[in-house]
Motif scaffolding. Sequence first.
Motif, PDB file in Angstrom:
ATOM      1  N   PHE A  15     -23.034  -9.603 -15.441  1.00 28.66           N
ATOM      2  CA  PHE A  15     -22.804 -10.932 -15.992  1.00 28.66           C
ATOM      3  C   PHE A  15     -21.655 -10.848 -16.987  1.00 28.66           C
ATOM      4  O   PHE A  15     -21.702 -10.066 -17.928  1.00 28.66           O
ATOM      5  CB  PHE A  15     -24.061 -11.465 -16.686  1.00 28.66           C
ATOM      6  N   GLY A  16     -20.643 -11.656 -16.769  1.00 31.40           N
ATOM      7  CA  GLY A  16     -19.482 -11.578 -17.637  1.00 31.40           C
ATOM      8  C   GLY A  16     -18.635 -10.379 -17.277  1.00 31.40           C
ATOM      9  O   GLY A  16     -18.824  -9.731 -16.242  1.00 31.40           O
ATOM     10  N   ASP A  17     -17.683 -10.056 -18.138  1.00 31.22           N
ATOM     11  CA  ASP A  17     -16.744  -8.951 -17.883  1.00 31.22           C
ATOM     12  C   ASP A  17     -16.108  -9.093 -16.497  1.00 31.22           C
ATOM     13  O   ASP A  17     -15.828  -8.092 -15.819  1.00 31.22           O
ATOM     14  CB  ASP A  17     -17.444  -7.590 -17.999  1.00 31.22           C
ATOM     15  N   ASN A  18     -15.910 -10.340 -16.043  1.00 25.48           N
ATOM     16  CA  ASN A  18     -15.316 -10.555 -14.730  1.00 25.48           C
ATOM     17  C   ASN A  18     -13.796 -10.375 -14.791  1.00 25.48           C
ATOM     18  O   ASN A  18     -13.148 -10.824 -15.743  1.00 25.48           O
ATOM     19  CB  ASN A  18     -15.617 -11.972 -14.219  1.00 25.48           C
ATOM     20  N   ASN A  19     -13.255  -9.718 -13.779  1.00 28.05           N
ATOM     21  CA  ASN A  19     -11.806  -9.626 -13.636  1.00 28.05           C
ATOM     22  C   ASN A  19     -11.338 -10.944 -13.013  1.00 28.05           C
ATOM     23  O   ASN A  19     -11.497 -11.171 -11.819  1.00 28.05           O
ATOM     24  CB  ASN A  19     -11.429  -8.433 -12.756  1.00 28.05           C
ATOM     25  N   THR A  76     -12.291 -26.744 -28.115  1.00 21.35           N
ATOM     26  CA  THR A  76     -12.793 -25.569 -27.389  1.00 21.35           C
ATOM     27  C   THR A  76     -12.053 -25.402 -26.075  1.00 21.35           C
ATOM     28  O   THR A  76     -11.493 -26.356 -25.532  1.00 21.35           O
ATOM     29  CB  THR A  76     -14.300 -25.677 -27.104  1.00 21.35           C
ATOM     30  N   THR A  77     -12.070 -24.183 -25.584  1.00 18.67           N
ATOM     31  CA  THR A  77     -11.462 -23.858 -24.285  1.00 18.67           C
ATOM     32  C   THR A  77     -12.533 -23.251 -23.394  1.00 18.67           C
ATOM     33  O   THR A  77     -13.226 -22.313 -23.811  1.00 18.67           O
ATOM     34  CB  THR A  77     -10.323 -22.840 -24.463  1.00 18.67           C
ATOM     35  N   PRO A  78     -12.719 -23.768 -22.162  1.00 11.57           N
ATOM     36  CA  PRO A  78     -13.768 -23.229 -21.288  1.00 11.57           C
ATOM     37  C   PRO A  78     -13.392 -21.873 -20.707  1.00 11.57           C
ATOM     38  O   PRO A  78     -12.231 -21.606 -20.403  1.00 11.57           O
ATOM     39  CB  PRO A  78     -13.888 -24.285 -20.188  1.00 11.57           C
ATOM     40  N   ALA A  79     -14.384 -21.006 -20.557  1.00  9.04           N
ATOM     41  CA  ALA A  79     -14.201 -19.693 -19.936  1.00  9.04           C
ATOM     42  C   ALA A  79     -15.415 -19.400 -19.074  1.00  9.04           C
ATOM     43  O   ALA A  79     -16.551 -19.575 -19.515  1.00  9.04           O
ATOM     44  CB  ALA A  79     -14.029 -18.613 -20.997  1.00  9.04           C
ATOM     45  N   TYR A  80     -15.179 -18.953 -17.829  1.00  9.55           N
ATOM     46  CA  TYR A  80     -16.269 -18.695 -16.901  1.00  9.55           C
ATOM     47  C   TYR A  80     -16.851 -17.293 -17.091  1.00  9.55           C
ATOM     48  O   TYR A  80     -16.151 -16.345 -17.463  1.00  9.55           O
ATOM     49  CB  TYR A  80     -15.790 -18.811 -15.456  1.00  9.55           C
ATOM     50  N   SER A  81     -18.125 -17.193 -16.790  1.00  8.19           N
ATOM     51  CA  SER A  81     -18.810 -15.898 -16.751  1.00  8.19           C
ATOM     52  C   SER A  81     -19.776 -15.939 -15.575  1.00  8.19           C
ATOM     53  O   SER A  81     -20.715 -16.738 -15.572  1.00  8.19           O
ATOM     54  CB  SER A  81     -19.552 -15.649 -18.071  1.00  8.19           C
ATOM     55  N   PHE A  82     -19.537 -15.090 -14.585  1.00  8.67           N
ATOM     56  CA  PHE A  82     -20.267 -15.115 -13.318  1.00  8.67           C
ATOM     57  C   PHE A  82     -21.227 -13.944 -13.262  1.00  8.67           C
ATOM     58  O   PHE A  82     -20.920 -12.856 -13.741  1.00  8.67           O
ATOM     59  CB  PHE A  82     -19.260 -15.035 -12.174  1.00  8.67           C
ATOM     60  N   GLY A  83     -22.419 -14.169 -12.666  1.00 10.47           N
ATOM     61  CA  GLY A  83     -23.373 -13.076 -12.621  1.00 10.47           C
ATOM     62  C   GLY A  83     -24.328 -13.135 -11.443  1.00 10.47           C
ATOM     63  O   GLY A  83     -24.529 -14.187 -10.833  1.00 10.47           O
ATOM     64  N   ILE A  84     -24.932 -11.995 -11.150  1.00 13.29           N
ATOM     65  CA  ILE A  84     -25.954 -11.847 -10.114  1.00 13.29           C
ATOM     66  C   ILE A  84     -26.972 -10.847 -10.648  1.00 13.29           C
ATOM     67  O   ILE A  84     -26.601  -9.795 -11.182  1.00 13.29           O
ATOM     68  CB  ILE A  84     -25.361 -11.319  -8.792  1.00 13.29           C
ATOM     69  N   ALA A  85     -28.259 -11.182 -10.509  1.00  9.73           N
ATOM     70  CA  ALA A  85     -29.278 -10.280 -11.061  1.00  9.73           C
ATOM     71  C   ALA A  85     -30.576 -10.406 -10.279  1.00  9.73           C
ATOM     72  O   ALA A  85     -30.848 -11.433  -9.659  1.00  9.73           O
ATOM     73  CB  ALA A  85     -29.507 -10.579 -12.538  1.00  9.73           C
ATOM     74  N   GLY A  86     -31.384  -9.350 -10.322  1.00 10.51           N
ATOM     75  CA  GLY A  86     -32.609  -9.281  -9.542  1.00 10.51           C
ATOM     76  C   GLY A  86     -33.800  -9.936 -10.217  1.00 10.51           C
ATOM     77  O   GLY A  86     -33.765 -10.324 -11.395  1.00 10.51           O
ATOM     78  N   ILE A 117     -16.872  -3.640 -10.380  1.00  8.83           N
ATOM     79  CA  ILE A 117     -17.339  -4.593 -11.378  1.00  8.83           C
ATOM     80  C   ILE A 117     -17.839  -3.839 -12.605  1.00  8.83           C
ATOM     81  O   ILE A 117     -18.144  -2.647 -12.530  1.00  8.83           O
ATOM     82  CB  ILE A 117     -18.470  -5.487 -10.822  1.00  8.83           C
ATOM     83  N   ARG A 118     -17.911  -4.530 -13.713  1.00 10.42           N
ATOM     84  CA  ARG A 118     -18.393  -3.916 -14.951  1.00 10.42           C
ATOM     85  C   ARG A 118     -19.769  -4.464 -15.281  1.00 10.42           C
ATOM     86  O   ARG A 118     -19.960  -5.670 -15.407  1.00 10.42           O
ATOM     87  CB  ARG A 118     -17.416  -4.177 -16.093  1.00 10.42           C
ATOM     88  N   LEU A 119     -20.732  -3.567 -15.414  1.00 11.24           N
ATOM     89  CA  LEU A 119     -22.101  -3.942 -15.736  1.00 11.24           C
ATOM     90  C   LEU A 119     -22.370  -3.734 -17.221  1.00 11.24           C
ATOM     91  O   LEU A 119     -21.783  -2.848 -17.851  1.00 11.24           O
ATOM     92  CB  LEU A 119     -23.089  -3.098 -14.919  1.00 11.24           C
ATOM     93  N   SER A 120     -23.266  -4.569 -17.768  1.00 10.13           N
ATOM     94  CA  SER A 120     -23.671  -4.432 -19.161  1.00 10.13           C
ATOM     95  C   SER A 120     -25.153  -4.093 -19.216  1.00 10.13           C
ATOM     96  O   SER A 120     -25.916  -4.444 -18.320  1.00 10.13           O
ATOM     97  CB  SER A 120     -23.439  -5.740 -19.923  1.00 10.13           C
TER      98      SER A 120
END
Length: 268
Positions: free
Chosen positions: A140-144, A165-175, A100-103
Amino acid sequence: MAPRVHSLLLLVLWTLTAPARPGPEEEGDGGWQRRGAALAAVAEEEHCTVERRADLSYAEFVQHYAFSRPVILQGLTDNSRFRALCSRKRLLASFGDNVIRLSTANTYSYQKVDLLFQEYVEQLHPQDPTSLGNDTLYFFGDNNFTEWASLFQHYIPPPFGLLGTTPAYSFGIAGTGSGVPFHWHGPGFSEVIYGRKRWFLYPPEKTPEFHPNKTTLAWLQDTYPALTPSARPLECTIQAGEVLYFPDRWWHATLNLETSVFISTFLS
């Protein structure tokens, strides 16, 4: 049968037939709240200042909220299937070996770091209030979307859209205690799947007082207490199953009050 043997037999039968104690997933937190883990000193706001609506029609959404103010949506979709698939155990089983890619958790998210999903999950810990945003990595985001398609196909987004507009998902998990400081972009929805996420929002014409490389937790502790009532943002804690809508170009910062799983639908 002797009384002692009879009692022992009853004990064995009770042990075999008694319901098993619920595991973390059955307790409703998906296994994300680790037992015995130290929690950061993060609390909900005293008063939620974002309206909650459980019976909102599309016409009302467009007329009262889409272009003017945020709103919390309740009960418009049933994502129980998606929620079950987002438990800690199931996500690790399905995606643990994925990269995964982290920001970095600052306003501009300059730095990107690649890491195995399992390593990221196992390293989740409460946010250090003294850490800077560019020292804090955030999934968060940068999901493949090809790799995560088997999960995203089960998500039911809010039923409201905006023309053009066009919908786009961005999935995340954080502490616990993590989040992203103030920033803005186009309109969208954000749903909490597990955990709780506190939001702070300002309209486009009201630029908040913040440092782009300080975490939301540091801002809450250092800047927020000194704000006058008129200078304070709209704020509310989004609970699991709720969806926040934020209009175009609204400033917003987020703060996870516990380990949280969330998904946004950006309208771009």
